[in-house]
Write a protein that holds these residues in place. Sequence first.
Motif, mmCIF file in Angstrom:
data_model
loop_
_atom_site.group_PDB
_atom_site.id
_atom_site.type_symbol
_atom_site.label_atom_id
_atom_site.label_comp_id
_atom_site.label_asym_id
_atom_site.label_seq_id
_atom_site.Cartn_x
_atom_site.Cartn_y
_atom_site.Cartn_z
ATOM 1 N N THR A 1 -15.155 -6.210 13.052
ATOM 2 C CA THR A 1 -14.994 -7.424 13.921
ATOM 3 C C THR A 1 -14.329 -7.875 12.292
ATOM 4 O OG1 THR A 1 -16.967 -7.936 12.732
ATOM 5 C CG2 THR A 1 -17.093 -8.186 14.733
ATOM 6 N N GLU A 2 -14.729 -6.839 10.849
ATOM 7 C CA GLU A 2 -13.686 -7.890 9.637
ATOM 8 C C GLU A 2 -12.940 -6.237 9.109
ATOM 9 O OE1 GLU A 2 -14.362 -11.614 7.215
ATOM 10 O OE2 GLU A 2 -15.434 -9.877 7.498
ATOM 11 N N TYR A 3 -11.900 -7.033 8.595
ATOM 12 C CA TYR A 3 -11.303 -5.425 7.865
ATOM 13 C C TYR A 3 -10.538 -6.459 6.984
ATOM 14 C CZ TYR A 3 -9.441 -1.555 5.187
ATOM 15 O OH TYR A 3 -9.153 -0.311 5.197
ATOM 16 N N ARG A 4 -10.837 -6.201 5.942
ATOM 17 C CA ARG A 4 -10.259 -6.082 4.281
ATOM 18 C C ARG A 4 -9.952 -4.903 3.721
ATOM 19 N NH1 ARG A 4 -12.153 -11.410 3.147
ATOM 20 N NH2 ARG A 4 -13.154 -12.377 4.467
ATOM 21 N N GLU A 5 -8.214 -5.216 2.804
ATOM 22 C CA GLU A 5 -8.204 -4.181 1.844
ATOM 23 C C GLU A 5 -8.181 -5.623 1.071
ATOM 24 O OE1 GLU A 5 -7.084 -1.224 1.006
ATOM 25 O OE2 GLU A 5 -7.565 -0.648 3.308
ATOM 26 N N SER A 6 -8.386 -4.755 -0.758
ATOM 27 C CA SER A 6 -7.884 -5.687 -2.004
ATOM 28 C C SER A 6 -7.054 -5.491 -3.066
ATOM 29 C CB SER A 6 -9.284 -5.716 -3.084
ATOM 30 O OG SER A 6 -9.940 -4.385 -3.154
ATOM 31 N N TRP A 7 -6.873 -6.129 -3.419
ATOM 32 C CA TRP A 7 -5.936 -5.490 -4.566
ATOM 33 C C TRP A 7 -3.889 -5.228 -3.638
ATOM 34 C CZ3 TRP A 7 -6.737 -8.034 -8.664
ATOM 35 C CH2 TRP A 7 -8.089 -8.065 -8.950
ATOM 36 N N THR A 8 -3.828 -5.178 -2.732
ATOM 37 C CA THR A 8 -3.131 -5.241 -2.073
ATOM 38 C C THR A 8 -1.330 -5.352 -2.675
ATOM 39 O OG1 THR A 8 -2.386 -6.532 -1.038
ATOM 40 C CG2 THR A 8 -3.765 -5.426 0.584
ATOM 41 N N GLY A 9 -0.888 -6.079 -3.061
ATOM 42 C CA GLY A 9 0.404 -6.104 -3.988
ATOM 43 C C GLY A 9 0.355 -5.044 -5.170
ATOM 44 N N LEU A 10 -1.059 -5.495 -6.095
ATOM 45 C CA LEU A 10 -0.725 -4.734 -7.089
ATOM 46 C C LEU A 10 -0.425 -3.161 -6.792
ATOM 47 C CD1 LEU A 10 -3.516 -5.383 -9.898
ATOM 48 C CD2 LEU A 10 -0.966 -5.038 -10.036
ATOM 49 N N ARG A 11 -1.089 -2.654 -5.746
ATOM 50 C CA ARG A 11 -1.215 -1.776 -5.471
ATOM 51 C C ARG A 11 -0.103 -1.302 -4.672
ATOM 52 N NH1 ARG A 11 -6.175 -1.064 -1.387
ATOM 53 N NH2 ARG A 11 -6.064 0.535 -1.148
ATOM 54 N N ARG A 12 0.694 -2.054 -4.215
ATOM 55 C CA ARG A 12 2.024 -1.748 -3.462
ATOM 56 C C ARG A 12 2.871 -1.813 -4.665
ATOM 57 N NH1 ARG A 12 6.795 -5.941 -0.695
ATOM 58 N NH2 ARG A 12 8.705 -4.330 -1.505
ATOM 59 N N ALA A 13 3.040 -2.043 -5.740
ATOM 60 C CA ALA A 13 3.665 -1.681 -7.238
ATOM 61 C C ALA A 13 3.453 -0.826 -7.467
ATOM 62 C CB ALA A 13 3.355 -2.946 -8.244
ATOM 63 N N PHE A 14 2.110 -0.363 -7.551
ATOM 64 C CA PHE A 14 2.234 1.145 -8.089
ATOM 65 C C PHE A 14 2.691 2.223 -7.252
ATOM 66 C CE2 PHE A 14 -1.054 4.748 -7.761
ATOM 67 C CZ PHE A 14 -1.444 4.807 -9.766
ATOM 68 N N PHE A 15 1.989 1.522 -5.931
ATOM 69 C CA PHE A 15 3.125 3.248 -4.909
ATOM 70 C C PHE A 15 4.562 3.082 -5.259
ATOM 71 C CE2 PHE A 15 -1.116 2.979 -1.904
ATOM 72 C CZ PHE A 15 -1.206 4.089 -2.274
ATOM 73 N N GLU A 16 5.007 2.178 -5.014
ATOM 74 C CA GLU A 16 6.642 1.941 -4.864
ATOM 75 C C GLU A 16 6.877 2.468 -6.889
ATOM 76 O OE1 GLU A 16 8.858 1.870 -3.046
ATOM 77 O OE2 GLU A 16 10.627 1.996 -4.435
ATOM 78 N N THR A 17 6.228 1.812 -8.065
ATOM 79 C CA THR A 17 6.859 2.184 -9.080
ATOM 80 C C THR A 17 6.742 3.968 -9.748
ATOM 81 O OG1 THR A 17 5.870 0.164 -10.097
ATOM 82 C CG2 THR A 17 6.879 1.539 -11.473
ATOM 83 N N GLY A 18 5.602 3.941 -8.997
ATOM 84 C CA GLY A 18 5.264 5.445 -9.080
ATOM 85 C C GLY A 18 5.702 6.477 -8.569
ATOM 86 N N ALA A 19 6.332 5.497 -7.488
ATOM 87 C CA ALA A 19 7.508 7.025 -6.365
ATOM 88 C C ALA A 19 8.696 6.782 -6.885
ATOM 89 C CB ALA A 19 8.637 5.979 -4.850
ATOM 90 N N ALA A 20 9.261 5.148 -7.941
ATOM 91 C CA ALA A 20 10.587 5.420 -8.606
ATOM 92 C C ALA A 20 10.928 5.978 -9.568
ATOM 93 C CB ALA A 20 11.185 3.949 -9.166
ATOM 94 N N LEU A 21 9.449 6.020 -10.482
ATOM 95 C CA LEU A 21 9.377 6.575 -11.698
ATOM 96 C C LEU A 21 9.453 8.412 -11.274
ATOM 97 C CD1 LEU A 21 6.477 4.793 -13.955
ATOM 98 C CD2 LEU A 21 8.954 5.319 -14.099
ATOM 99 N N THR A 22 8.518 9.067 -10.516
ATOM 100 C CA THR A 22 8.713 10.307 -10.209
ATOM 101 C C THR A 22 10.396 10.609 -9.324
ATOM 102 O OG1 THR A 22 6.562 10.256 -9.122
ATOM 103 C CG2 THR A 22 8.023 12.072 -8.929
ATOM 104 N N HIS A 23 11.302 9.671 -9.016
ATOM 105 C CA HIS A 23 12.209 10.093 -8.057
ATOM 106 C C HIS A 23 13.406 10.458 -9.188
ATOM 107 C CE1 HIS A 23 11.479 8.922 -3.945
ATOM 108 N NE2 HIS A 23 10.945 10.380 -4.344
#
Length: 423
Positions: free
Chosen positions: A395-417
């Motif tokens: 009936t409900e689904y939540r995700e926490s820290w979505t903004g932070l986790r998005r930044a984490f993935f994007e920064t990780g990808a940019a640094l790796t690249h």
Amino acid sequence: MPDYDQSLWRQTCGESIKTQKLSGDVTVDIAIIGGGYTGCSAALTAAKAGASVCLLEAHQIGHGGSGRNVGLVNAGLWLPPDQIRSHLGQVPGSRLIDLLANAPSEVFGLVNAHEIACEPVRHGTLHCAHSAKGFEDLHTRHSQLSVSGAPVELLDANTSRKRTGSPAVHGALFDPRAGTIQPLAFVVGLARAAQDVGALIYTESPIQSLRQEAGMWVLHGENGAVRAKSIIQATNAYHQGIADTAPAYVPVYYFQYATAPLSHNLRASILPEGEGCWDTGLIMTSFRLDQEGRFIIGGMGDLNSVGGFAHKAWVSRKLVAVYPQLADQPLVKGWHGRIAMTSDHIPKIIQIGPHALAAHGFSGRGIGPGTVFGRLMAESLLNDDPSLLPVPPITEYRESWTGLRRAFFETGAALTHLVKTRF
Ligand SMILES: Cc1cc2nc3c(=O)[nH]c(=O)nc-3n(C[C@H](O)[C@H](O)[C@H](O)COP(=O)(O)OP(=O)(O)OC[C@H]3O[C@@H](n4cnc5c(N)ncnc54)[C@H](O)[C@@H]3O)c2cc1C
């Protein structure tokens, strides 16, 4: 600003559909919000079953992930089978694994049945090891998939190098059930097939609000309203408006670049058997050819972010690392899309009200799963039988820290690249 309009798939889409904007009042059995695989598969299923159906798309069919993806039609989720069972439980987990094992047959079956011009190639996929450690991971996947009855084959480094034509591969897991499509053409073809059997398809018709009135759902658009007994919300990572039912996910961006069609000789040296590929890297890479012999390479990242320059520079280096013979090939098309990632990488079905379901969170595996989830959500609503759903509804689904986790993935990808070129 590379985006949807720049996509190769827009340029080479072999399917088209004539649609209108919603105007005035419409009453149907089932209304579907979102014109991707999930929504179009639901619309086709419901219309075939004789229900009156209306699909509403805010932009054009395939505007979301369905029109932007790599086109790998896989037979499962990212997760190996044991992890799916451990998240969902033995019985529901095994049921989902079996349903998705048949997803490529369902996709290619629809392509055949409705003569969808989407460059279908069912020659399997190669999950390529980017390192010796990556090959160990493939061993684990191979044994779990084999026990589940999947006809997968582990290829050693030499065989994988011959199969891919790349000197950079350390081994591969071949899945003959899978294949590739032109992803936008498949979704437009699904919508066209749904329209052929009576579904009303409205584009440029964003739904702004949902509410219940006297046992019916009322969906309000800019210039009209739809009344329906049942609704399906299939908006995934491209949800807009309707704040009350916005899906919770971590947005992860993935981009692709394509060359011009390769010469006959070059084309013959790359994936001569026509498989689609992705690798075991944590910041993954995908590659494949299209029908005209364009080479398409993809990686994680948002081309419009501050790290966009790192992604662009990386992709040219990576192209040469994987296929040295492509050193002189300019990348002529670039685009990206947004993936709705959930923490456990398992798609969710939310009961958003009576006779109302929403699905999201395909976590980068939505061609087969979206097609299957859309069909089963429509069948469940039409038969009033929740046991038909591919995962138990919540009936409900939540995700926490979505903004932070998005930044984490994007920064990780940019640094790796920034630093990496190795396969
Ligand atoms: C770059 C990229 C690569 C990927 N590669 C693969 C791959 O190789 N293989 C694979 O299986 N999966 C892949 N995926 C995942 C797959 O594309 C998605 O999971 C799938 O397309 C989701 O389909 P959908 O129908 O649920 O949502 P979408 O295709 O995103 O459709 C949602 C639609 O809802 C519409 N919408 C939103 N809000 C409203 C509103 N209020 N009113 C009306 N309409 C609305 C949007 O405009 C959109 O068109 C990839 C995804 C991306 C982004």
